[in-house]
Every structure is written in structure tokens, then in C-alpha cells.
Design a protein around this motif. Structure first.
Motif, PDB file in Angstrom:
ATOM      1  N   TRP A  67      43.776  33.259  39.504  1.00  0.00           N
ATOM      2  CA  TRP A  67      43.193  34.173  40.481  1.00  0.00           C
ATOM      3  C   TRP A  67      43.512  35.629  40.137  1.00  0.00           C
ATOM      4  N   LEU A  68      44.774  35.901  39.834  1.00  0.00           N
ATOM      5  CA  LEU A  68      45.184  37.273  39.535  1.00  0.00           C
ATOM      6  C   LEU A  68      44.551  37.769  38.235  1.00  0.00           C
ATOM      7  N   ASN A  69      44.521  36.914  37.221  1.00  0.00           N
ATOM      8  CA  ASN A  69      43.863  37.315  35.971  1.00  0.00           C
ATOM      9  C   ASN A  69      42.364  37.470  36.176  1.00  0.00           C
ATOM     10  N   GLY A  70      41.787  36.622  37.064  1.00  0.00           N
ATOM     11  CA  GLY A  70      40.352  36.716  37.351  1.00  0.00           C
ATOM     12  C   GLY A  70      39.984  38.029  38.016  1.00  0.00           C
ATOM     13  N   ILE A  71      40.823  38.462  38.960  1.00  0.00           N
ATOM     14  CA  ILE A  71      40.575  39.763  39.628  1.00  0.00           C
ATOM     15  C   ILE A  71      40.627  40.888  38.604  1.00  0.00           C
ATOM     16  N   ALA A  72      41.625  40.830  37.735  1.00  0.00           N
ATOM     17  CA  ALA A  72      41.782  41.894  36.731  1.00  0.00           C
ATOM     18  C   ALA A  72      40.550  41.959  35.823  1.00  0.00           C
ATOM     19  N   GLU A  73      40.054  40.788  35.394  1.00  0.00           N
ATOM     20  CA  GLU A  73      38.903  40.756  34.494  1.00  0.00           C
ATOM     21  C   GLU A  73      37.606  41.116  35.235  1.00  0.00           C
ATOM     22  N   TYR A  74      37.418  40.532  36.426  1.00  0.00           N
ATOM     23  CA  TYR A  74      36.193  40.780  37.181  1.00  0.00           C
ATOM     24  C   TYR A  74      36.137  42.215  37.680  1.00  0.00           C
ATOM     25  N   GLY A  75      37.299  42.748  38.067  1.00  0.00           N
ATOM     26  CA  GLY A  75      37.333  44.088  38.632  1.00  0.00           C
ATOM     27  C   GLY A  75      37.281  45.197  37.609  1.00  0.00           C
ATOM     28  N   GLU A  76      37.335  44.840  36.299  1.00  0.00           N
ATOM     29  CA  GLU A  76      37.298  45.874  35.270  1.00  0.00           C
ATOM     30  C   GLU A  76      35.965  46.612  35.316  1.00  0.00           C
TER      31      GLU A  76
END
Length: 369
Positions: A67-76
């Protein structure tokens, strides 16, 4: 608890498979109550010491990680999306931290997600800033900057940071900010001793600690006293090295070993320097170097050589003693090291003019070669 994990898994699959920003945010927000329920369930079980299946904990940690890595990637490149999910990011970070702190014996999957490092780095930086601001506009010691650099290098720039190592840095910063912010040598000494005892083997700190000792060594009155000072430092290191904690950087040499090597190297250098000095004192037939310079002119030349790096000597009193021992002016009178020191730091105007003429003469001579 297992049913909550399954619900969370379903929401995550829906959330990260959806490219529509509005729907993505809605699905992500829908996970917040589940995250809070999971955290409450964990806290209750910790309080009652109820056993939890390790595989369930590993699954939950993997979801936190994804989830945390997904936010970082999606939010880039999507600052609005990340801003709207700040609250959710915080809840995930708190859950992730709780898992790792309370169940450190469980083998979790790997390095800390970037958002967790950013979250804790921000907290540490705020603590350090408040710590410094508590002293007003008074300039702080360089040891303060060491602490800032440790946070930057360890929490922000280390790509393979594991939770135990990150937690160690955060605890270290908390301990540091309980001290008075170092604005003088006494405050710097307290901070230095704390970082030594915590085996803070960051190269920046090791260099700063050694420089602090070198600066104090310059206040000694003789070469023998300087050697005794370094011997005392070496003995202190050997004592606290026996009780020091695991290194802040596990893959690097411990703080004690690194500093001990530097101190021993300094002692060896001084001992080599001491040998010709002792031989010179015992040799009645010593032929000194004669110079036509006056004492004031000689002191200016010495300062030029030192400050331009031609000669490099850290213990200044020994620098003055060496010149006094080996050089003889036209008066044939013994040179006092204290006299050299006085003229070194307070050059006479007439001597400055003569040295400028001498340097011009040397430049002209160089042009003839």
C-alpha cells in the motif's frame, strides 16, 4: 482479524487496478476504517498478550508494504492525490510501525518503504529544529549539524534501510534532543559522549569527534603532554568500547574501532616527531639553521608556510618549539617558543613590509630560473 485482512486485500486490488483518479481516491479512503480496526485489534491483542498466527502478521505487513509503495508510485507527479491521502498514509505508517515494534521476532519482507522513511525523517527533523530554536539565535556547535546529516544520510538517502535500523536512528534523535543544544564546548562534549556510547559510526560524526579532540590537543603545553592526552583518549575509548551498543551502520567498522585507529595513528606520528626532538636536545654539537631574518620576520614566514598548507602541523606550540630548536637568527641568541608565538599571531607592520619585499625578491629570482 483475518476477515479484516481479507477485506483490505480486496480493496487494495480494486484500488490499484483503477486508473481513474477520483475512483482511486474513493477506494483508498474506504480502507481507512479497516486500517483503524486492524490497528485497534492488534493493540488489544498486544495488551492481553493473545497469540497471533505469524503468517497473518506477515500478510498484514506485506499489505502495508504494498500500500505504501503503491501510494508513492501512483502519487508520483500527482501532488493533489497524495495530499488528499495524507491522513491515510499516516494511518498506514502507524500500523506498519506498530507491527515491526511489537513483533520484531517475525521475519518481515524487507527494507522500509519510502513513505515510512519520509514520515520518520520529517518527525526527526522537526525535533531537531525545535531543539535548536529553543536556544534562540545563538549559533550552535558543529555537532548539531552532525545529527542533521545522520538523519538525511540514514533516513532519506539509504535505500536498503531496515526497520530496526530506522527505529534506532529515531530513538537516537530523541535522546539527543533531551540534551541541551550544544552552543559551547561543554554542550558539544555531552553530545559527543552520547553519540559515542550509542556507537554512532557515521563517518561525519567520527570525523567531527576526532576534530574536537585534535582542537583540545592544541591547548597542551608540550609534546609530552600532547602524547599523554592522546593516551588518555585511547584508554577512554578502550573502556567504553567494551560496553558499546551495536553499530548504527551494521556493515561499517564500529565507532570505537574507527576512532581508536585515528588516535593511534596520531600518537605514532607524534612519537616519530618526538624522536628527532629528543635527539636534538641531547646533541651538544647540533648545527642549527642560520637565518638573516629577525624574529618577527621569521614568525611571519612561519605563518605563511602554515596557512598556505606548505607545512601542516596541528599542535601549534610544538610547531613554535621546533622552529625555536632548529633555527638561529643573526643575534645568535636562543629563540623562545613563546616569543615566536606572540609575533606569529601579532605581526609587526615593519616586519610585514620587509617580508613583502623578500617575497618579491624571491619571485624575481624564480623568474630567472
Amino acid at each position: 482479524m483475518l476477515s479484516l485482512i481479507h477485506q483490505l486485500q480486496h480493496l487494495l486490488q480494486v484500488c490499484f487496478s483503477n486508473a481513474n483518479l477520483h475512483i482511486w481516491i474513493q477506494q483508498a479512503k474506504a480502507a481507512i476504517p479497516i486500517v483503524l480496526s486492524l490497528r485497534q485489534s492488534l493493540q488489544n491483542r498486544i495488551k492481553t498478550r493473545e497469540a497471533i498466527n505469524p503468517s497473518d502478521l506477515q500478510t498484514l505487513e506485506a499489505h502495508c508494504h504494498d500500500w505504501l509503495n503503491g501510494i508513492a508510485e501512483y502519487g508520483e507527479g500527482k501532488p493533489i492525490a497524495v495530499h488528499k491521502l495524507d491522513a491515510l498514509v499516516t494511518e498506514w505508517v502507524v500500523l506498519y510501525t506498530l507491527l515491526h515494534r511489537q513483533y520484531s521476532n517475525i521475519p518481515f519482507i524487507g527494507p522500509v518503504p519510502e513513505l515510512v522513511k519520509q514520515y520518520h525523517s520529517h518527525q526527526c527533523m522537526e525535533l531537531l529544529q525545535q531543539w535548536r530554536e529553543g536556544r534562540g539565535n545563538v549559533p550552535v556547535h558543529a555537532m548539531y549539524d552532525c545529527c542533521v546529516q545522520i538523519v538525511v544520510r540514514r533516513l532519506e538517502n539509504d535505500e536498503t534501510l531496515y526497520f530496526e535500523q530506522m527505529h534506532r536512528v529515531c530513538q537516537l534523535i530523541k535522546m539527543v534532543t533531551r540534551l541541551d543544544c550544544p552552543t559551547d564546548s561543554a554542550g558539544a562534549e555531552r553530545l559527543l559522549l552520547l553519540l559515542l556510547s550509542e556507537n554512532c559510526n557515521d563517518p561525519i560524526f567520527i570525523a567531527q569527534a576526532f576534530d574536537c579532540w585534535v582542537n583540545r590537543a592544541q591547548d597542551t603545553q608540550s609534546l609530552t603532554e600532547t602524547l599523554e592526552y592522546w593516551l588518555e583518549i585511547e584508554q577512554h575509548i578502550l573502556i567504553w568500547q567494551q560496553e558499546q551498543k551495536p553499530a548504527l551502520y551494521p556493515h561499517k567498522q564500529g565507532c570505537g574501532a574507527a576512532l581508536l585507529a585515528l588516535v593511534q595513528k596520531e600518537r605514532e606520528k607524534l612519537q616519530l616527531w618526538q624522536q628527532p626532538c629528543l635527539a636534538a636536545v641531547s646533541d651538544d654539537k647540533l648545527h642549527r639553521l642560520n637565518t638573516r631574518l629577525t624574529l618577527s620576520e621569521l614568525a611571519i614566514i612561519m605563518r605563511l608556510l602554515q596557512e598556505t598548507g606548505v607545512l601542516q602541523h596541528r599542535v601549534m606550540m610544538d610547531y613554535f618549539r621546533s622552529w625555536a630548536q632548529w633555527v638561529q637568527t643573526g643575534t645568535n641568541k636562543p629563540i623562545a617558543a613563546e616569543s615566536l608565538k606572540s609575533r606569529y599571531y601579532q605581526p609587526e607592520p615593519s616586519a610585514l613590509r620587509k617580508v613583502k619585499d623578500l617575497l618579491l625578491e624571491m619571485r624575481n629570482k624564480l623568474a630567472e630560473w
